[in-house]
Scaffold this active site. Structure first.
Site, PDB file in Angstrom:
ATOM      1  N   MET A   1       0.834  -1.164   0.000  1.00 45.24           N
ATOM      2  CA  MET A   1       0.000   0.000   0.000  1.00 45.24           C
ATOM      3  C   MET A   1       0.883   1.232   0.000  1.00 45.24           C
ATOM      4  SD  MET A   1      -1.845   2.643   1.864  1.00 45.24           S
ATOM      5  CE  MET A   1      -0.359   3.256   2.252  1.00 45.24           C
ATOM      6  N   PRO A   2       1.339   1.632  -1.138  1.00 41.71           N
ATOM      7  CA  PRO A   2       2.139   2.847  -1.173  1.00 41.71           C
ATOM      8  C   PRO A   2       1.294   4.113  -1.040  1.00 41.71           C
ATOM      9  CG  PRO A   2       2.651   1.413  -3.033  1.00 41.71           C
ATOM     10  CD  PRO A   2       1.410   0.889  -2.393  1.00 41.71           C
ATOM     11  N   LEU A   3       1.869   5.092  -0.389  1.00 43.52           N
ATOM     12  CA  LEU A   3       1.363   6.457  -0.409  1.00 43.52           C
ATOM     13  C   LEU A   3       2.300   7.210  -1.333  1.00 43.52           C
ATOM     14  CD1 LEU A   3      -0.240   8.942   0.573  1.00 43.52           C
ATOM     15  CD2 LEU A   3       1.332   9.045   2.521  1.00 43.52           C
TER      16      LEU A   3
ATOM     17  N   PHE B   1       6.055   6.171  -0.377  1.00 50.14           N
ATOM     18  CA  PHE B   1       6.178   5.693   1.004  1.00 50.14           C
ATOM     19  C   PHE B   1       5.486   4.339   1.059  1.00 50.14           C
ATOM     20  CE2 PHE B   1       6.070  10.268   0.951  1.00 50.14           C
ATOM     21  CZ  PHE B   1       7.106  10.642   1.791  1.00 50.14           C
TER      22      PHE B   1
END
Length: 134
Positions: free
Chosen positions: A1-3, A72
């Site tokens: 789950m990248p931001l 991130f």
């Protein structure tokens, strides 16, 4: 789950900005196999000249169309997986006319303890979400 944070100088249309974000997300989907709805992007336009990215001594010039990308995500992916993602993002953005020298990417890793998706809970820690497989 990248931001994903995307910073650009102003001058692109809303459609171009949407395509830019969508192509970055598409590359992440293809390379990392995350769920399609794991789509968390912050796209910020800045006044001309407020995004500055020189070449770090590599001997090329960037344009004002530079795209600064920060990803991130949870740690654990291999060096090869990261490099493959970087190449996929550059290729996707190249298809919409963004030159390789105008793609700047920073990658920041953390742990499952470092995320809350709402309600003040760390859903990976509480078990409400399953930690993604690598």
């Amino acid at each position: 789950m990248p931001l994903v944070r995307i910073d650009v100088n102003e001058g692109r249309t809303p459609e171009q900005l949407g395509d830019l974000s969508g192509r970055i997300h598409g590359a992440i989907l293809a390379e990392y196999g995350i769920p399609e709805r794991d789509y968390f992007h912050i796209l910020t336009e800045h006044g001309q000249g407020q995004v500055v990215a020189q070449d770090a001594g590599l001997g090329f010039e960037r344009t004002s169309g530079v795209v600064m990308i920060q990803i991130f995500t949870q740690g654990g992916r291999s060096r090869e997986a990261k490099q493959s993602l970087f190449a996929a993002i550059a290729a996707e953005l190249g298809e919409i006319g963004i030159a390789g020298e105008d793609v700047f990417l920073g990658y920041v890793e953390n742990t499952a303890d470092d995320w809350s998706f709402g309600f003040g809970r760390a859903q990976y820690v509480t078990g409400e979400l399953t930690v993604p497989a690598r």
